[in-house]
Design a protein around this motif. Sequence first.
Motif, PDB file in Angstrom:
ATOM      1  N   GLY A 152      15.936 -13.208  -7.129  1.00  0.00           N
ATOM      2  CA  GLY A 152      16.559 -11.851  -6.966  1.00  0.00           C
ATOM      3  C   GLY A 152      15.739 -11.002  -6.067  1.00  0.00           C
ATOM      4  N   PHE A 153      15.407  -9.704  -6.531  1.00  0.00           N
ATOM      5  CA  PHE A 153      14.818  -8.650  -5.750  1.00  0.00           C
ATOM      6  C   PHE A 153      13.302  -9.076  -6.112  1.00  0.00           C
ATOM      7  N   VAL A 154      12.574  -9.192  -4.746  1.00  0.00           N
ATOM      8  CA  VAL A 154      11.142  -9.454  -4.809  1.00  0.00           C
ATOM      9  C   VAL A 154      10.426  -8.571  -3.789  1.00  0.00           C
ATOM     10  N   ILE A 155       9.220  -7.944  -4.453  1.00  0.00           N
ATOM     11  CA  ILE A 155       8.439  -6.776  -3.657  1.00  0.00           C
ATOM     12  C   ILE A 155       7.374  -7.740  -2.733  1.00  0.00           C
ATOM     13  N   PRO A 156       7.323  -7.569  -1.664  1.00  0.00           N
ATOM     14  CA  PRO A 156       6.153  -7.874  -0.659  1.00  0.00           C
ATOM     15  C   PRO A 156       4.886  -7.402  -1.197  1.00  0.00           C
ATOM     16  N   MET A 157       3.870  -8.407  -1.441  1.00  0.00           N
ATOM     17  CA  MET A 157       2.650  -8.056  -2.087  1.00  0.00           C
ATOM     18  C   MET A 157       1.718  -7.431  -1.181  1.00  0.00           C
ATOM     19  N   GLN A 158       1.994  -7.687   0.194  1.00  0.00           N
ATOM     20  CA  GLN A 158       0.943  -7.724   1.298  1.00  0.00           C
ATOM     21  C   GLN A 158       0.386  -6.112   1.426  1.00  0.00           C
ATOM     22  N   TYR A 159       1.460  -5.114   1.075  1.00  0.00           N
ATOM     23  CA  TYR A 159       1.035  -3.864   1.200  1.00  0.00           C
ATOM     24  C   TYR A 159       0.641  -3.301  -0.038  1.00  0.00           C
ATOM     25  N   LEU A 160       0.372  -4.015  -0.926  1.00  0.00           N
ATOM     26  CA  LEU A 160      -0.319  -3.454  -2.313  1.00  0.00           C
ATOM     27  C   LEU A 160      -1.725  -3.762  -2.389  1.00  0.00           C
ATOM     28  N   GLY A 161      -2.156  -4.133  -1.268  1.00  0.00           N
ATOM     29  CA  GLY A 161      -3.661  -4.628  -1.043  1.00  0.00           C
ATOM     30  C   GLY A 161      -4.410  -3.927  -0.345  1.00  0.00           C
ATOM     31  N   GLY A 162      -5.509  -4.305   0.239  1.00  0.00           N
ATOM     32  CA  GLY A 162      -6.133  -3.352   1.319  1.00  0.00           C
ATOM     33  C   GLY A 162      -5.680  -3.010   2.505  1.00  0.00           C
ATOM     34  N   LEU A 172       5.184   2.463  -4.612  1.00  0.00           N
ATOM     35  CA  LEU A 172       6.138   1.156  -4.440  1.00  0.00           C
ATOM     36  C   LEU A 172       7.196   1.668  -3.467  1.00  0.00           C
ATOM     37  N   LEU A 173       7.582   2.993  -3.333  1.00  0.00           N
ATOM     38  CA  LEU A 173       8.631   3.218  -2.507  1.00  0.00           C
ATOM     39  C   LEU A 173       8.557   3.377  -1.235  1.00  0.00           C
ATOM     40  N   THR A 174       7.416   3.012  -0.656  1.00  0.00           N
ATOM     41  CA  THR A 174       7.221   2.632   0.624  1.00  0.00           C
ATOM     42  C   THR A 174       7.320   1.319   1.013  1.00  0.00           C
ATOM     43  N   ILE A 175       7.494   0.242   0.250  1.00  0.00           N
ATOM     44  CA  ILE A 175       7.870  -0.859   0.533  1.00  0.00           C
ATOM     45  C   ILE A 175       9.306  -1.514  -0.185  1.00  0.00           C
ATOM     46  N   THR A 176      10.209  -2.018   0.938  1.00  0.00           N
ATOM     47  CA  THR A 176      11.294  -2.370   0.770  1.00  0.00           C
ATOM     48  C   THR A 176      11.395  -3.810   0.208  1.00  0.00           C
ATOM     49  N   PRO A 177      12.195  -3.892  -1.002  1.00  0.00           N
ATOM     50  CA  PRO A 177      12.195  -5.440  -1.646  1.00  0.00           C
ATOM     51  C   PRO A 177      13.344  -6.426  -0.822  1.00  0.00           C
ATOM     52  N   SER A 178      12.836  -7.258  -1.128  1.00  0.00           N
ATOM     53  CA  SER A 178      13.846  -8.176  -0.292  1.00  0.00           C
ATOM     54  C   SER A 178      14.421  -9.224  -1.543  1.00  0.00           C
ATOM     55  N   VAL A 179      15.750  -9.704  -1.192  1.00  0.00           N
ATOM     56  CA  VAL A 179      16.628 -10.583  -2.007  1.00  0.00           C
ATOM     57  C   VAL A 179      16.088 -12.128  -1.646  1.00  0.00           C
ATOM     58  N   VAL A 180      15.771 -12.517  -2.713  1.00  0.00           N
ATOM     59  CA  VAL A 180      15.127 -14.148  -2.482  1.00  0.00           C
ATOM     60  C   VAL A 180      16.150 -14.817  -3.482  1.00  0.00           C
ATOM     61  N   MET A 198      -3.571 -10.832  -8.908  1.00  0.00           N
ATOM     62  CA  MET A 198      -2.867  -9.799  -9.719  1.00  0.00           C
ATOM     63  C   MET A 198      -3.990  -8.646  -9.826  1.00  0.00           C
ATOM     64  N   THR A 199      -5.212  -8.689  -9.068  1.00  0.00           N
ATOM     65  CA  THR A 199      -6.232  -7.746  -9.403  1.00  0.00           C
ATOM     66  C   THR A 199      -6.695  -7.234  -8.007  1.00  0.00           C
ATOM     67  N   MET A 200      -7.678  -7.892  -7.290  1.00  0.00           N
ATOM     68  CA  MET A 200      -7.963  -7.550  -6.113  1.00  0.00           C
ATOM     69  C   MET A 200      -6.878  -7.574  -5.127  1.00  0.00           C
ATOM     70  N   PHE A 201      -5.993  -8.563  -5.111  1.00  0.00           N
ATOM     71  CA  PHE A 201      -5.244  -8.879  -4.138  1.00  0.00           C
ATOM     72  C   PHE A 201      -4.149  -7.337  -3.942  1.00  0.00           C
ATOM     73  N   ILE A 202      -3.874  -6.825  -5.111  1.00  0.00           N
ATOM     74  CA  ILE A 202      -2.758  -5.756  -5.151  1.00  0.00           C
ATOM     75  C   ILE A 202      -3.734  -4.537  -5.502  1.00  0.00           C
ATOM     76  N   MET A 203      -4.824  -4.378  -5.047  1.00  0.00           N
ATOM     77  CA  MET A 203      -5.868  -3.258  -5.488  1.00  0.00           C
ATOM     78  C   MET A 203      -5.319  -1.709  -5.228  1.00  0.00           C
ATOM     79  N   SER A 204      -4.511  -1.670  -4.121  1.00  0.00           N
ATOM     80  CA  SER A 204      -3.896  -0.292  -3.776  1.00  0.00           C
ATOM     81  C   SER A 204      -3.314   0.323  -4.904  1.00  0.00           C
ATOM     82  N   LEU A 205      -2.425  -0.522  -5.823  1.00  0.00           N
ATOM     83  CA  LEU A 205      -1.682  -0.212  -6.786  1.00  0.00           C
ATOM     84  C   LEU A 205      -2.648   0.543  -7.964  1.00  0.00           C
TER      85      LEU A 205
END
Length: 425
Positions: free
Chosen positions: A125-135, A113-121, A76-83
Amino acid sequence: MGKFTNFLEHKVSNPMARLAEQRHLLAIRDGVISSLPFIIVGSFFLIIAFPPLPESWMITQWATEHAAEILIPYRMTMFIMSLYVAFGIGYNLAQSYKIDPLSGGQIAVASLLLTITPSVVEELGFVIPMQYLGGSGLFVTIIVSILSVEIFRFCKQREITIKLPEAVPASVSRSFEALIPVAIVILLMTLITVVMGVNLHALVERMAAPLVTAGDSLFGILVPVFLITFFWSFGIHGVSVVGSVARPLWEVYLLNNGEAVASGADTLPHIAPEPLYQWFIWIGGSGATLGLVIVMLLFARSKYLKNLGRTVVAPSIFNINEPVIFGLPIVLNPILIIPFVITPLVTATIAYFATSWGLVSPTFVKAPWTLPAPVGAYLATGGDWRSIILVFVNIAISIGIYLPFFKVYDRKMLDMENGESTPID
C-alpha cells in the motif's frame, strides 16, 4: 589591558551572548540535543552489525548473516533522526513562546511528514520513503518546524483559534486551540508538496551543497574550531553558539557515514562528523585542555595551580573542562588564550589529514561524550585501533604547545603567592 577587557566585554562578549540566547537557535540546539539518546543508541547497532573483529570469528559471521535484522533498531532511531528533531524543535520553540509545547512538537512533525510524497507499493500500500527522515532531511526539518510553530504562534496571538468554555478539560481545550493552526500548516504544506509538486528536500539539498562540501574541508573544520575557542576565551559557551549552526551539518555527515557502513561501502563519504571534533580535536573539552591539565600536574610550582591540577584531572578525563576554563582562568587570560586557540587548530589539522589519508577510519558512531577520549575514539571509528594512537599523539602535541605558555603563567602565579608580583590585570 583594562581598555582591551572592556572592549571585549561590551563589543564582543555581550553581543555574542545575546546571539547564543536567540530563541530559534536555542530551539534548534535543544531539538537536536533531544534526539541524541536515539542517535547514540542507534549508532551502536552499527558496531553490533559490523563488529571490529576478525572475519573468521563466529560472532562476526553471525553478525554478517543477520545484519539486516540487527540494523532495524538503527533504522528506527538514528536513520530517521529528523523525525525526533522536528518534534524537539517544535516543542522547545513553542515552549519559548509560552504556547502549548506538545502541540508545537506535533505540528512540526506533521509539517515534516507533509514534505514527503508517499508511494504506492504492491502488497504494502502507501509507503513513505525514509531517506528524507534522516540526516539528509535535517535542513528542511529545521525550516518547516520553525515555520509551523510561527504559524501556530501567529494564530494564538491574533486569537485565530477555537475557544471552548472554561468547564472543558484543559487538554481538550488546548487541542481545539491548535485546530486552526494545524489546518493552515497542513493546507500550506499540501499546496507546496502535492499541488505545486515541489520537492523541498531536493531543493534545499542543491542550495546547501556548497555548504556541505565546504564543511567537510580542512577550512570548514578549522573555522568552527577557531570560533568555539574564541568565544570561550571571553566566557561565552562556544559550542552553544557555533554548535547551533554547525551541528545539523555534522549530523548529516554522521548519518551519511553510518548509512555507508550499513550498506557495506568500502569508503565513507565524510571526514568531519561531530565525533571527529569530540575525540580527536577537543580532547578533554574545548581547547584540548586535557594536555593543559597534564602540564599542570607535572610542572606546576605554584600551590594554587598544583591543587587545581589535582582537582580538575578527573573531570577533564571525562571531557568536562569548565573547571579548567574558569578555574585557571583561561577566560580573558592574555597568556593562556593563545595556546587555548592554537592547540585545537593544530590537532584539527592533524586529525583531518590522518583521516583523509586513510591513516584512521572516519567516525560514524556517536559515542557518549563523557567517555575518555581513547575509548570514545575507538567506538566512534567502529573499532579502529589506530584512532587510539591518534588520540595520544594529539594529547602529546597539546602538552608541547601548552607547556611554554603555562610556565610563564605559573611563574606569575608563584610570584604572586610569594608577594613579589601583582595580579594580572
